[in-house]
Design a protein around this motif. Structure first.
Motif, short mmCIF file in Angstrom:
data_model
loop_
_atom_site.label_atom_id
_atom_site.label_comp_id
_atom_site.label_asym_id
_atom_site.label_seq_id
_atom_site.Cartn_x
_atom_site.Cartn_y
_atom_site.Cartn_z
N ILE A 187 0.83 -1.20 0.00
CA ILE A 187 0.00 0.00 0.00
C ILE A 187 0.86 1.25 0.00
CG2 ILE A 187 -1.73 1.29 1.32
CD1 ILE A 187 -2.70 -1.42 2.42
N ASP A 188 1.89 1.25 0.84
CA ASP A 188 2.73 2.43 1.05
C ASP A 188 4.18 2.05 0.80
OD1 ASP A 188 4.36 4.45 2.20
OD2 ASP A 188 2.73 5.07 3.52
N LEU A 189 4.76 2.60 -0.25
CA LEU A 189 6.12 2.23 -0.62
C LEU A 189 7.15 2.69 0.40
CD1 LEU A 189 6.98 0.67 -3.18
CD2 LEU A 189 7.77 2.84 -4.13
N ASP A 190 6.94 3.89 0.98
CA ASP A 190 7.88 4.40 1.98
C ASP A 190 7.87 3.53 3.23
OD1 ASP A 190 8.70 6.48 0.37
OD2 ASP A 190 7.26 7.91 1.19
N ALA A 191 6.66 3.13 3.66
CA ALA A 191 6.56 2.27 4.85
C ALA A 191 7.22 0.92 4.58
CB ALA A 191 5.09 2.09 5.24
N PRO A 218 3.97 -0.17 -5.64
CA PRO A 218 2.85 0.43 -4.91
C PRO A 218 1.51 0.12 -5.58
CG PRO A 218 3.93 2.08 -6.27
CD PRO A 218 4.73 0.82 -6.42
N PRO A 228 -2.27 1.34 -4.13
CA PRO A 228 -3.03 1.92 -3.01
C PRO A 228 -4.23 1.09 -2.56
CG PRO A 228 -2.44 3.61 -4.60
CD PRO A 228 -2.09 2.30 -5.22
N SER A 260 1.85 -3.72 5.00
CA SER A 260 0.70 -3.81 4.10
C SER A 260 -0.09 -5.09 4.31
CB SER A 260 1.17 -3.73 2.64
OG SER A 260 1.68 -2.45 2.35
#
Length: 252
Positions: free
Chosen positions: A141-145, A180, A182, A243
């Motif tokens: 969901i979140d590439l940075d996370a 990613p 979303p 995720s």
């Protein structure tokens, strides 16, 4: 298309046990023996095997010098160089920072063989990461996370590739593509199995980093959350990334 791959090399020595111990100390690796291959000391580096033995036609120090150099990519070149210094080795070319995190250094082992330790910067590594063999991928969901989790929690190398995806280095021979999405909905099955040398220690380390391990009704789990395979399969411990993708540690 090539029809072969390089999987191992043999270093012969007057004292193979001493030479094997030197390499094991430098790379913080374990020395193995194989009952089916007596007389060999064996060290594994991410699926590449260095075998040490003694031969009647090999004695004294190596004289080939630069004719044959063993290149080894290391996680921490500065720490590796410090261990080499502690062993009193002779540098051909001391470890040098070539800029932006790229390091090279060439040293002789106790038998005079040339060894080059290498660390390529993430930027250059990403530029050279065009796949040459089959690889796997999954969404987050979140590439940075995801980048933070796989790098800081799991301790893997994470490359930020030009197309806006991550290349997660499970080891130096296996890279998984993470992209990613979303509206990603995680699968209920395991998307990535990670073999480890000591499962109990690996579980304890991740728990200390805030990871919670899963328990499934169809398995008997111990107090750590490890499902023991016994004669039916390997020991496993499951957890999720941010995720919700299911990952597993597996005892080698």
């Amino acid at each position: 298309m090539a029809t072969a791959t390089i999987s191992s090399m043999l270093l012969s020595s007057d004292d193979p046990k001493r030479l094997a111990r030197w390499y094991a100390t430098v790379f913080e690796a374990e020395i193995q023996t194989d009952p089916d291959a007596p007389g060999y000391e064996i060290m594994e580096l991410d699926g590449f095997y260095i075998m040490f033995d003694q031969r009647d036609d090999v004695s004294g120090r190596a004289t080939g010098g630069a004719r044959l150099i063993l290149n080894v990519e290391v996680d921490d070149p500065v720490a590796t160089a410090a261990r080499i210094d502690d062993l009193g080795a002779d540098w051909i070319s001391p470890l040098e920072d070539k800029g932006r995190g790229t390091y090279f250094g060439t040293v002789t082992d106790p038998d005079g063989n040339w060894l080059q330790i290498v660390r390529i910067s993430d930027e250059l590594e990403a530029q050279m990461s065009t796949p040459t063999s089959a690889y796997s991928s999954f969404a987050v969901i979140d590439l940075d996370a995801a980048s933070t989790f796989y790098r800081d929690v799991l301790g893997m190398r994470v490359l930020h590739l030009e197309v806006g995806v991550l290349g997660v280095r499970i080891n130096r021979t296996t890279t998984v593509l993470v992209y990613p999405k979303p509206d990603h909905r995680p699968a209920e099955f395991t998307v990535l199995n990670i073999p480890v040398q000591n499962l109990e220690e690996a579980v304890d380390d991740l728990v200390a980093r805030g990871v919670e391990f899963l328990r499934y009704e169809q398995f008997d789990h111990d107090e750590r959350g490890i499902a023991r395979g016994g004669e039916q399969g390997p020991d496993l411990a499951w957890f999720t990334d941010p995720s919700g993708n299911v990952l597993a540690l597996q005892q080698k």
